[in-house]
Design an enzyme around this catalytic site. Structure first.
Site, short mmCIF file in Angstrom:
data_model
loop_
_atom_site.label_atom_id
_atom_site.label_comp_id
_atom_site.label_asym_id
_atom_site.label_seq_id
_atom_site.Cartn_x
_atom_site.Cartn_y
_atom_site.Cartn_z
N HIS A 73 4.09 4.95 6.18
CA HIS A 73 4.16 3.88 5.17
C HIS A 73 5.62 3.64 4.75
O HIS A 73 6.09 2.51 4.71
CB HIS A 73 3.31 4.29 3.97
CG HIS A 73 3.39 3.39 2.78
ND1 HIS A 73 2.32 2.63 2.36
CD2 HIS A 73 4.40 3.13 1.90
CE1 HIS A 73 2.67 1.94 1.28
NE2 HIS A 73 3.92 2.24 0.98
N GLU A 74 6.34 4.73 4.48
CA GLU A 74 7.74 4.60 4.05
C GLU A 74 8.64 4.15 5.20
O GLU A 74 9.57 3.36 5.00
CB GLU A 74 8.23 5.91 3.44
CG GLU A 74 7.43 6.40 2.24
CD GLU A 74 7.36 5.39 1.10
OE1 GLU A 74 8.25 4.52 1.00
OE2 GLU A 74 6.40 5.47 0.30
N HIS A 77 8.44 0.50 5.48
CA HIS A 77 9.31 -0.19 4.51
C HIS A 77 10.72 -0.35 5.09
O HIS A 77 11.32 -1.42 5.00
CB HIS A 77 9.39 0.60 3.20
CG HIS A 77 8.24 0.36 2.27
ND1 HIS A 77 7.65 -0.87 2.09
CD2 HIS A 77 7.57 1.21 1.44
CE1 HIS A 77 6.67 -0.78 1.20
NE2 HIS A 77 6.60 0.49 0.80
N HIS A 83 4.46 -4.18 0.91
CA HIS A 83 3.08 -3.86 0.59
C HIS A 83 2.16 -5.06 0.85
O HIS A 83 2.55 -6.21 0.65
CB HIS A 83 2.96 -3.46 -0.89
CG HIS A 83 3.70 -2.22 -1.22
ND1 HIS A 83 4.53 -2.11 -2.32
CD2 HIS A 83 3.76 -1.01 -0.59
CE1 HIS A 83 5.06 -0.89 -2.37
NE2 HIS A 83 4.61 -0.21 -1.32
#
Length: 327
Positions: A73-74, A77, A83
């Site tokens: 997830h990071e 980014h 998101h």
């Protein structure tokens, strides 16, 4: 950090990389002497910079070192992926009340018009929060579905939508001058009208226009990396010729033409991935402007120009183009 925790952290960082690359074209290389890279630090929270900046090291902070999907997830980014609840079209699927979120966390629910989603809204995305995340009171969810029902998040792996989004974001450009894909540029105004090299000419100064879709090389282009974050748009008719802002112009309505690549800023384009709405293009010599179909008309021979855009919203329809791979 203990040796055991360090080894666990390292193992799950690699699992996160593998998770992303397993169904995408993304490959992650261990840093040697590169000036731009990712670092991972064990801290009390999870965070990452959004996207990439030249000469910057992206420092990713991880608390949940035993969850590869949270690390992924990071990493996403850092890849420029926001998101899911921040999609510009999110209000068609969910109700968001930021007043129910803890102050200091409300940016997690902002709309990001330049970070549009790809495909249908994805409640199963690894980038999607659950209803009660950052809620002041867990009985008062920050987000609900349109019918008022709540939903949970998943952090076990990337969804099919996540993989499709990554492939859409990183798919339509070439990393080197080697041609690995040719694309048409269809205006979002009409599915049967493409960006076209007028008369299939390769002479410097040839007009770039809108014309009925065809299979000719006059409507086929490749995208090649130029400066950091920018691309040249080459004509298949002659790969030495690229889309160029006429006379290095920076004013609204300046024409775009075909011209020999001289590596000028008027020949370099920043791509904005607009998800389902295609792509927007900003010339490096005039970054506040966008490639557009003049006056938003779909008549054959309409000039392709650069024009003003409202920076607070997605580009207008005349400034959006659908890239379709043709070979």
């Amino acid at each position: 950090m203990s040796t055991q925790n360090y080894n666990t952290f390292l193992t799950n960082i690699n699992k996160a990389f593998d998770m992303i690359s397993s169904q995408t074209s993304m490959q992650f290389v261990e840093r040697t002497n590169q000036t731009e890279y990712i670092t991972f630090t064990y801290t009390t929270s999870n965070s990452s910079p959004l996207g990439w900046q030249k000469n910057r090291v992206n420092g990713i902070k991880i608390y949940n070192i035993t969850y590869p999907a949270i690390i992924a997830h990071e990493i996403m980014h850092s890849m420029g992926i926001m998101h899911e609840q921040c999609r510009p079209d999110r209000d068609q699927y969910i109700i968001v009340d930021v007043n129910k979120a803890v102050e200091g966390s409300r940016h997690n629910f902002n709309l990001y018009n330049d970070y549009a989603g790809h495909g249908a809204f994805d409640f199963g995305s690894v980038m999607m929060y659950q209803s009660t995340d950052f809620a002041i009171d867990s009985s008062q969810p920050v987000m609900t579905k349109l019918d008022g029902s709540t939903f949970t998040k998943q952090r076990t792996g990337l969804s099919a939508g996540d993989y499709a989004g990554i492939n859409h974001l990183y798919g339509p450009v070439n990393a080197t001058s080697t041609v690995n894909g040719t694309y048409t540029m269809t205006t979002a105004l009409a599915s049967d009208k493409n960006v076209d090299v007028s008369g299939s000419s390769t002479a410097d100064g040839t007009s770039i226009i809108l014309y009925s879709a065809s299979t000719g090389n006059n409507q086929r282009f490749t995208f090649t990396k130029s400066d950091h974050g920018y691309y040249t748009i080459k004509s298949i008719l002659d790969p030495t010729k690229v889309l160029t802002v006429k006379s290095n112009g920076t004013t609204n309505g300046t024409a775009v033409e075909l011209r020999t690549n001289a590596n000028t800023d008027s020949q370099k384009w920043l791509l904005f991935n607009l998800g389902n709405n295609g792509f927007g293009f900003a010339p490096k010599n005039a970054p506040a402007l966008r490639l557009e179909v003049k006056n938003g008309t779909t008549t054959n021979l309409t000039p392709i120009v650069i024009g003003t855009t409202d920076q607070t919203v997605q580009p207008s329809t005349k400034q959006r183009f659908i890239l379709t791979k043709v070979n």
